[in-house]
Design an enzyme around this catalytic site. Sequence first.
Site, mmCIF file in Angstrom:
data_model
loop_
_atom_site.group_PDB
_atom_site.id
_atom_site.type_symbol
_atom_site.label_atom_id
_atom_site.label_comp_id
_atom_site.label_asym_id
_atom_site.label_seq_id
_atom_site.Cartn_x
_atom_site.Cartn_y
_atom_site.Cartn_z
ATOM 1 N N PRO A 70 44.719 -28.190 -33.736
ATOM 2 C CG PRO A 70 44.988 -29.502 -35.641
ATOM 3 C CD PRO A 70 44.504 -28.165 -35.186
ATOM 4 C CG HIS A 71 47.052 -28.691 -28.984
ATOM 5 N ND1 HIS A 71 45.823 -28.127 -29.257
ATOM 6 C CD2 HIS A 71 47.033 -28.995 -27.676
ATOM 7 C CE1 HIS A 71 45.105 -28.082 -28.150
ATOM 8 N NE2 HIS A 71 45.818 -28.606 -27.172
ATOM 9 C CB ALA A 72 49.490 -34.122 -29.534
#
Length: 157
Positions: A70-72
């Site tokens: 998960p990344h942002a």
Amino acid sequence: MPADPLLTSLLTTASVRVGLLAETKADVLTGVVRLAASSPAVRDAAQLLADVEAREATLSTGVGDGIALPHARTAGVTETVAALVTLARPVDFESLDGEPVCLALLIATPEGAAGQHVRLLGRVSRLLSQPGVRDRLLEAATPEDFCAALADAEAAL
């Protein structure tokens, strides 16, 4: 321009949790963001979670082989942060290979750090493609074991 941080400088024993109890993908995302929120670089954990969930809604970050990334890019952080959880039990993550996830690594960068964001994700991919690294990381019984395995893998790059 400063060099990109090494994953070992972003992940410390304080940002690694072994054996997180989670039942759903949402539980995993909440758990890894909550862990990251202990960093002073996280100025808005709710914004970080919302941005991670929005990214996840476009396409699962379950990349296969039991791993989710998960990344942002987010206004919720002032500098790059990472957090990692291994799960007590595998969780369905709608992964690209259809397999449940056992490990989730969160990477969050400031909104303007697109290049660094992509390079870090590439570095993670290279680390995890090394023979035996994934297994050693999943076998770690403590955050210290995990960080030692990660340091060995990163040194071998």
